[in-house]
Design an enzyme around this catalytic site. Structure first.
Site, short mmCIF file in Angstrom:
data_model
loop_
_atom_site.label_atom_id
_atom_site.label_comp_id
_atom_site.label_asym_id
_atom_site.label_seq_id
_atom_site.Cartn_x
_atom_site.Cartn_y
_atom_site.Cartn_z
N SER A 39 0.84 -1.20 0.00
CA SER A 39 0.00 0.00 0.00
C SER A 39 0.88 1.26 0.00
CB SER A 39 -0.95 -0.05 1.20
OG SER A 39 -1.98 0.89 1.09
N GLN A 40 0.72 2.17 0.97
CA GLN A 40 1.57 3.36 0.98
C GLN A 40 3.03 2.99 1.19
OE1 GLN A 40 0.83 6.31 4.03
NE2 GLN A 40 1.93 7.91 2.91
N ASP A 64 -14.36 -12.71 7.58
CA ASP A 64 -13.38 -11.63 7.70
C ASP A 64 -14.03 -10.28 7.39
OD1 ASP A 64 -11.19 -9.99 7.75
OD2 ASP A 64 -9.98 -11.17 6.37
N ASP A 122 -9.00 -3.65 -5.59
CA ASP A 122 -8.98 -4.55 -4.43
C ASP A 122 -9.76 -3.96 -3.27
OD1 ASP A 122 -7.36 -2.54 -3.40
OD2 ASP A 122 -5.55 -3.76 -3.25
N HIS A 165 -7.41 -5.86 -0.49
CA HIS A 165 -6.26 -5.06 -0.08
C HIS A 165 -5.59 -5.59 1.19
CE1 HIS A 165 -3.85 -1.47 -0.64
NE2 HIS A 165 -3.94 -1.20 0.66
N ASP A 178 -6.06 -9.04 2.20
CA ASP A 178 -5.66 -10.42 1.90
C ASP A 178 -4.26 -10.50 1.32
OD1 ASP A 178 -8.10 -11.39 2.70
OD2 ASP A 178 -8.87 -11.77 0.69
#
Length: 296
Positions: free
Chosen positions: A83-84, A220, A241, A263, A265
């Site tokens: 991610s970031q 989840d 995602d 995102h 998973d």
């Protein structure tokens, strides 16, 4: 113990927005670090500011890389960012390519996140609801800092507005104009794999009805969150995602952009409860073997 993942250089894992090393006993990279280590890799999960600009996080990462090189005696590191974290490692590699062997973006918003754009338009920071959202996020960030047992350094600075701007399409356009290494020249294409001696790779996933909402993901809540967030996408509707678009994630050699992974998973969250047939840990093992084969 095998040596299939015994890369030449240490693998440094960099978390994303709201990232951590370990919350009490729960790791960010669930099951990934021990799997890589069993394969012979030297793996070091690191902490940078959970909420701050990618540039500030990148400077923090550079300091940590120098420490790792001193501690291990290695000449370079392999950087993997989620991610970031993917933007953070791009900054570090652009600034000090001599210290970095490879950059791997995992679900990185390399062209910005439509979710971040949506939040920017619906929750402006100077409005009441924008301030309320920011306050709630800062409380969460403060609580996570208290619970992070994997990092015991000095308190890292927080700038939520800068963190959010870094993830918008506008913020990433500005970042990319300064640090274009590995970016595709056409939308949805692949970028150069080798730039300034650094190899660039990426992979990402998409929400796929019948797969990502099946298996353990039925239990989840993060998968439900991603499905809700996916409704904010327009340019890449049906191709995200939940937080990052499929083509926005492209960087360098694209290993894959449509794995059945949301995102969370993609880093084996939460508790390894992922969708039907998904194997995120396997992707990391395959990539470490790829880096090893490349002499990295």
């Amino acid at each position: 113990m095998t040596q299939d993942q015994a890369t030449r250089y240490p693998i440094v894992l960099v978390p994303g927005f709201f990232g951590f090393v370990k919350l009490v006993v729960y790791p960010y990279w669930f099951g990934i670090v021990p799997a890589l280590r069993r394969g012979g890799a030297t793996v070091i999960p690191v902490m940078v500011s959970a909420l701050n600009s990618s540039e500030i996080r990148g400077e923090q990462l550079l300091g940590r890389i120098e420490e790792i090189l001193r501690e291990t005696g290695a000449a370079k590191v392999n950087l993997i960012g989620h991610s970031q974290g993917a933007i953070t490692i791009r900054y570090a590699a652009a600034k000090r390519p001599d210290l970095v062997a490879s950059v791997t973006s995992v679900a990185g918003p390399n062209h910005g996140s439509e979710l971040a754009d949506y939040i920017e338009s619906r929750f402006p920071i100077h409005t009441a609801r924008g301030r309320l959202l920011n306050a709630a996020l800062l409380v969460v960030g403060w609580a996570m800092h208290l619970l992070d047992t994997g990092y015991r350094g000095t308190r890292l600075p927080t700038d939520l507005d800068a963190a959010h701007l870094s993830l918008t399409t506008q913020g990433m356009a500005s970042f990319n104009s300064q640090f274009p290494q590995g970016l595709p020249t056409t939308w949805g294409g692949q970028g150069a794999e080798l730039v300034n001696g650094v190899r660039y790779y990426s992979w990402s996933g998409t929400l796929q009805p019948g797969r990502t909402n099946r298996g353990w993901n039925r239990l989840d809540g993060t998968n439900v969150t991603c499905r809700i967030f996916a409704s904010t996408f327009t340019k890449e509707r049906g191709q995200s995602d939940g937080m990052v678009g499929r083509f926005s994630s492209h960087l360098g050699t694209v290993i894959g952009d449509d794995y059945p992974l949301d995102h969370f998973d993609i880093v084996n969250q939460s508790l390894g409860r992922v969708g039907k047939g998904a194997n995120p840990v396997g992707l990391f093992l395959e990539h470490a073997a790829r880096l090893k084969a490349a002499g990295l």
